[in-house]
Write a protein that holds these residues in place. Structure first.
Motif, PDB file in Angstrom:
ATOM      1  N   VAL A   1      49.536 -56.307  78.852  1.00 17.38           N
ATOM      2  CA  VAL A   1      48.128 -56.490  78.507  1.00 17.38           C
ATOM      3  C   VAL A   1      47.491 -57.568  79.388  1.00 17.38           C
ATOM      4  O   VAL A   1      46.352 -57.429  79.832  1.00 17.38           O
ATOM      5  CB  VAL A   1      47.991 -56.853  77.013  1.00 17.38           C
ATOM      6  N   LEU A   2      48.252 -58.625  79.664  1.00 18.37           N
ATOM      7  CA  LEU A   2      47.714 -59.678  80.521  1.00 18.37           C
ATOM      8  C   LEU A   2      47.401 -59.110  81.905  1.00 18.37           C
ATOM      9  O   LEU A   2      46.317 -59.351  82.466  1.00 18.37           O
ATOM     10  CB  LEU A   2      48.712 -60.829  80.623  1.00 18.37           C
TER      11      LEU A   2
ATOM     12  N   LEU B   1      61.749 -58.645  68.197  1.00 11.82           N
ATOM     13  CA  LEU B   1      60.327 -59.005  68.127  1.00 11.82           C
ATOM     14  C   LEU B   1      59.871 -59.634  69.431  1.00 11.82           C
ATOM     15  O   LEU B   1      58.853 -59.247  70.007  1.00 11.82           O
ATOM     16  CB  LEU B   1      60.127 -60.046  67.022  1.00 11.82           C
TER      17      LEU B   1
ATOM     18  N   ILE C   1      57.819 -53.491  66.513  1.00 10.45           N
ATOM     19  CA  ILE C   1      57.376 -54.686  65.796  1.00 10.45           C
ATOM     20  C   ILE C   1      57.433 -54.432  64.300  1.00 10.45           C
ATOM     21  O   ILE C   1      57.875 -55.269  63.514  1.00 10.45           O
ATOM     22  CB  ILE C   1      55.954 -55.062  66.234  1.00 10.45           C
TER      23      ILE C   1
ATOM     24  N   LEU D   1      46.860 -52.863  72.568  1.00 11.77           N
ATOM     25  CA  LEU D   1      46.998 -53.758  71.418  1.00 11.77           C
ATOM     26  C   LEU D   1      46.732 -53.009  70.116  1.00 11.77           C
ATOM     27  O   LEU D   1      47.404 -53.237  69.106  1.00 11.77           O
ATOM     28  CB  LEU D   1      46.033 -54.932  71.535  1.00 11.77           C
TER      29      LEU D   1
ATOM     30  N   TYR E   1      51.449 -50.473  62.602  1.00 12.51           N
ATOM     31  CA  TYR E   1      51.750 -51.304  61.444  1.00 12.51           C
ATOM     32  C   TYR E   1      51.077 -50.733  60.196  1.00 12.51           C
ATOM     33  O   TYR E   1      51.669 -50.671  59.118  1.00 12.51           O
ATOM     34  CB  TYR E   1      51.294 -52.746  61.678  1.00 12.51           C
TER      35      TYR E   1
ATOM     36  N   ASN F   1      44.328 -57.033  81.672  1.00 10.19           N
ATOM     37  CA  ASN F   1      43.115 -57.836  81.530  1.00 10.19           C
ATOM     38  C   ASN F   1      42.706 -58.468  82.852  1.00 10.19           C
ATOM     39  O   ASN F   1      41.523 -58.459  83.219  1.00 10.19           O
ATOM     40  CB  ASN F   1      43.338 -58.946  80.501  1.00 10.19           C
ATOM     41  N   LEU F   2      43.686 -59.043  83.563  1.00 12.00           N
ATOM     42  CA  LEU F   2      43.371 -59.690  84.838  1.00 12.00           C
ATOM     43  C   LEU F   2      42.834 -58.665  85.827  1.00 12.00           C
ATOM     44  O   LEU F   2      41.827 -58.894  86.513  1.00 12.00           O
ATOM     45  CB  LEU F   2      44.626 -60.365  85.414  1.00 12.00           C
TER      46      LEU F   2
ATOM     47  N   PHE G   1      57.044 -58.253  72.015  1.00 10.50           N
ATOM     48  CA  PHE G   1      55.826 -59.027  72.259  1.00 10.50           C
ATOM     49  C   PHE G   1      55.710 -59.439  73.720  1.00 10.50           C
ATOM     50  O   PHE G   1      54.627 -59.402  74.296  1.00 10.50           O
ATOM     51  CB  PHE G   1      55.799 -60.269  71.373  1.00 10.50           C
TER      52      PHE G   1
ATOM     53  N   MET H   1      54.721 -56.493  75.872  1.00 15.40           N
ATOM     54  CA  MET H   1      53.342 -56.136  75.582  1.00 15.40           C
ATOM     55  C   MET H   1      52.404 -57.168  76.170  1.00 15.40           C
ATOM     56  O   MET H   1      51.372 -56.827  76.755  1.00 15.40           O
ATOM     57  CB  MET H   1      53.162 -56.083  74.069  1.00 15.40           C
ATOM     58  N   PHE H   2      52.773 -58.448  76.050  1.00 18.45           N
ATOM     59  CA  PHE H   2      51.937 -59.518  76.585  1.00 18.45           C
ATOM     60  C   PHE H   2      51.772 -59.365  78.093  1.00 18.45           C
ATOM     61  O   PHE H   2      50.651 -59.420  78.606  1.00 18.45           O
ATOM     62  CB  PHE H   2      52.559 -60.873  76.246  1.00 18.45           C
TER      63      PHE H   2
ATOM     64  N   ALA I   1      49.706 -51.086  68.442  1.00 16.89           N
ATOM     65  CA  ALA I   1      50.657 -51.850  67.623  1.00 16.89           C
ATOM     66  C   ALA I   1      50.105 -52.036  66.211  1.00 16.89           C
ATOM     67  O   ALA I   1      50.828 -51.875  65.225  1.00 16.89           O
ATOM     68  CB  ALA I   1      50.930 -53.201  68.269  1.00 16.89           C
ATOM     69  N   VAL I   2      48.818 -52.351  66.122  1.00 20.39           N
ATOM     70  CA  VAL I   2      48.213 -52.579  64.810  1.00 20.39           C
ATOM     71  C   VAL I   2      48.215 -51.285  64.002  1.00 20.39           C
ATOM     72  O   VAL I   2      48.582 -51.268  62.827  1.00 20.39           O
ATOM     73  CB  VAL I   2      46.789 -53.130  64.976  1.00 20.39           C
TER      74      VAL I   2
END
Lengths: 452, 325
Positions: free
Chosen positions: A431-432, A420, A403, A380, A387, A435-436, A424, A427-428, A383-384
């Motif tokens: 990352v999901l 976009l 993005i 994550l 930007y 995380n799991l 996203f 990436m979602f 991406a920031v």
């Protein structure tokens, strides 16, 4: 063809090798095997791991780089030296060569046959949406494209379902009886989703831009698949960069105490006190100056972008080792007073061996947990940072650069949403899944969690 | 108490000196002022005279650490290290590349930053704690499970998505609030609502899940069982016992960031066009204005150290067992 081994490829392969070696080691050790068994028995863990493995496979394909051999000059004799193309390609580029080479002029919607913007017609009769060069070009009449897409998608769906049925049968018949504790159902149902989506996309891919094209006409599907490697690189190599420092300094500070402890604590408080983004920004700006000042270090543009990627990983590693270091120090402080360490010391085992043989194995679960927990945050963060303008090289394809390039498109009328949304979504999912998986791994390895 | 605070202050000094040295090494030793000048003036075709002029304008033409030909104390003071690095301890940051005074700029931009950061902090903390308490109240039910799944899903969404999606939906499709900018006086709330709501939602998932674990850990303790055994309602147990005792671990993570609220949020401010310190920093990074970046690094670490103090003090306020000594 000449294979090119970029530094990041080398490190990535090394990392995969370490993972495989670690898996073998865990298989041999009954205690670790029990923890991993718990991960394997958890449905969400298996589902997340399946998704992650697919992402890793794409990244591995994208990490095999080569330079194509140029055709020999017609006049040259047979003994002339072979020339190689300047552009570095990867195995993924070769698989997606249609997507990579067939670029359009500008935006086009997913599965479209026409360009998104009107242009003056060739015959000078007003303005019209021109046909795409690639998307749907096999059709004589573009009005048929909807039926064509439906037909191909159905074919892909049926093919996918039958492949999945075969896989599910093989798994149930041969794999399940061997390890009944494993959450095979989760694996099979996750595979169902992946196989069906992939085969539908594969069925449409040779004829259409499945996810549309971006501003300069690049295929969005190709861009998202290429982004996976960058995301995984940043998520994993950063950890690789910070691990040695965190392990060494954390254990050293905890075990030796005294002025060594004070010094190490001082260093990490200093680094911690600078806001992360600013430290990364400062370091990246400096790195940029160094890279710009020495163009002779890099033979190709790919190598320069690679150097920037690695330096980003290194810098993010430098800013993020402090957290793990503090955890390791605290754990070592506890372990140092335990009987088995005291006994080893009484036997006259040297400090270094105690740290390496007795303390290190007993803090590995913390390392393991923090590595998997950090991964999603790093993906994550990329991406920031892109930007903000301090991320990867602008020529490197990544979720952040995608993005960044696409964020003004929502303001267009009509709106361009596909690049976009695809960035996203990928990436979602990544990352999901991470995380799991991290949650399951933490539950399995954290001794505190086991007691509760 | 006072002696403790003084000791902490003295302990903070070496850290600030460390930060100062680090930035000095990064900005002046790894990259010489010549490199910076070349980068600012545009790569290749730059004459040595232009570089020299650029350096003189900004005072980068002096020696780094030791000015041998200068008389008296000027040997030390008339150097880059003294003028650019040490002077930061007196909060003298000099001028940005556009010629404006950095300290002045920071003062005017602090207001808008705080106008977003404080509501976000309070609302975020409140909503995350309420959500976590709700999940703990319904623990081990499907509602709790669904809530945790929601939290993990929310954590997995990029903050950029919240911002871009929120701006598009609320401002562009529904036309409820302006897309970006900042008004004055009460009018400003119209502009502030959306960024505040988006940052709160963006941070909710991770925070709520973390607080939930803290609350769960706390609600397994013996005193909680006692409270239940003596017949207190579940709500009373949660609010009067669990919440109070869980404040200690929550404070560790939360109080540290309070001073850093001054710095604002990089992303939110630049997306919503709010003239705060966050967008100032981003602009400086993009324009490669090293003086501003250096100043922000220093201020950031000062605020972090203040945050550490506040954490220590707040411990004594919520936990009478801890005394500062």
């Amino acid at each position: 063809m000449k294979f090119v081994l970029l530094w990041s490829d080398l490190l990535f392969f090394l990392l995969v090798a370490i993972c495989i070696g670690g898996a073998w080691w865990a298989y041999r050790s009954p205690q670790l095997a029990a923890s991993w068994r718990q991960v394997g028995a958890s449905r969400s863990g298996v589902a997340a791991a399946t998704v992650l493995v697919c992402f890793v496979l794409v990244a591995l394909l994208d990490s095999v780089h080569y330079r194509e051999r140029l055709p020999a000059q017609p006049g040259a004799d047979a003994g002339a030296t072979v020339q190689y193309a300047v552009e570095v390609k990867s195995a993924l580029d070769a698989l997606l060569s249609k997507q990579k080479t067939n670029t359009e002029k500008t935006y086009s919607a997913p599965l479209a046959t026409h360009l998104f913007a009107k242009e003056s017609r060739a015959d000078g009769q007003g303005r019209d949406y021109p046909r795409l060069k690639f998307g749907g070009s096999h059709l004589a009449d573009p009005a048929l494209s909807e039926a064509d897409v439906r037909e191909r998608a159905t074919f892909g769906l049926i093919a996918g379902l039958s492949i999945w049925g075969f896989l599910a049968f093989v798994i149930r018949r041969y794999a399940q009886p061997r390890a009944p504790w494993f959450a095979w159902n989760a694996l099979i149902w996750t595979l169902a989703g992946i196989v069906v989506i992939v085969s539908v996309v594969l069925a449409l891919m040779p004829y259409y831009h499945v996810f549309g094209t971006d501003k300069v006409g690049n295929d969005v599907l190709y861009l998202t698949l290429k982004s996976i490697r960058t995301a995984l690189m940043i998520g994993t190599l950063t950890t690789l960069a910070m691990l040695p420092a965190a392990l060494l300094l954390g254990i050293l500070a905890g075990y030796k105490g005294g002025w060594i402890d004070d010094l190490i604590q001082y260093v990490y408080t200093v680094l911690n006190s600078i806001p992360g983004v600013l430290l990364i920004a400062a370091a990246i700006l400096m790195m940029q100056v160094v890279i710009d000042a020495h163009p002779e270090w890099f033979a190709t543009a790919a190598e320069r972008a690679d150097a920037r990627l690695l330096s980003l990983c290194l810098i993010m590693g430098i800013t993020s080792w402090t957290g793990l270091c503090r955890l390791l120090r605290a754990e070592t402080l506890k372990l140092r007073e335990l009987e088995f360490v005291q006994a080893a010391r009484a036997f006259g085992v040297s400090g270094f061996s105690i740290m390496a043989r007795h303390i290190l194995p007993n803090v590995m679960h913390i390392v393991m947990i923090s590595v998997v927990m950090d991964f999603s945050g790093l993906v994550l963060a990329e991406a920031v940072l892109s930007y903000v303008g301090i991320g990867v090289d602008p020529s490197t394809i990544s979720f952040g650069t995608m993005i960044n390039a696409a964020r003004m498109e929502l303001a267009r009328e009509p709106m361009v949403w596909w690049s976009l949304i695809s960035a996203f979504c990928f990436m979602f999912v990544l990352v999901l899944a991470a995380n799991l998986f991290a949650d399951v791994v933490r539950d399995a390895f954290d001794p505190r969690g086991r007691a509760a | 108490m006072l002696t403790y605070l003084i000791r902490r202050f003295l302990y903070a000094l070496p850290i600030l000196i460390g930060v100062n040295l680090l930035t000095f090494v990064l900005f002046f030793v790894v990259n010489t002022p010549d490199d910076m000048a070349r980068m600012q003036l545009g790569a290749k075709r730059v004459t040595p005279e232009a570089i020299e002029k650029w350096k003189v304008e900004r005072g980068y033409d002096k020696p780094l650490l030791w000015n041998a030909p200068a008389p008296g104390t000027d040997k030390v003071t008339n150097t880059i290290f003294f003028e650019k690095s040490l002077s930061m301890f007196a909060f003298e940051f000099g001028q940005a590349d556009d010629g404006r005074d950095i300290l002045n700029e920071i003062r005017t931009r602090m207001g808008p930053s705080l106008a977003i950061a404080i509501p976000v902090f309070i609302l975020g903390l409140w909503s995350a704690i309420s959500f976590a308490l709700l999940l703990v109240f319904f623990r081990a039910t499907y509602l709790d499970f669904a809530g945790v799944v929601l939290c993990v899903a929310m954590m997995s969404i990029s903050s950029l998505f919240y911002i871009i999606g929120g701006q598009w939906l609320i401002s562009k499709v529904w036309h409820l609030v302006p897309i970006s900018g900042l008004g004055s006086g009460l009018d400003a709330t119209r502009f502030l609502i959306l960024p505040v709501v988006i940052s709160v939602i963006g941070g909710l998932g991770g925070a709520a899940r973390w607080y939930r674990t803290i609350f769960l850990e706390e609600s397994n303790r013996d005193y909680v069982r006692t409270a239940r055994a003596k017949g207190l309602s579940e709500l009373a147990v949660l609010f009067r016992h669990v919440l109070k005792n869980a404040m200690i671990p929550i404070l560790t993570g939360v109080v540290v960031v309070i001073p850093s609220l001054f710095l604002g949020s990089l992303l939110i401010e630049s997306f919503f066009g709010i003239p705060g310190l966050g967008s100032y920093t981003i602009d400086a990074i993009n324009a490669q204005d090293f003086a501003v970046v250096r100043a922000m690094v220093f201020i950031g670490s000062v605020l972090y150290i203040v945050g550490l103090w506040l954490t220590d003090i707040s411990y004594t306020l919520v936990d009478p067992r801890i005394r500062l000594s």
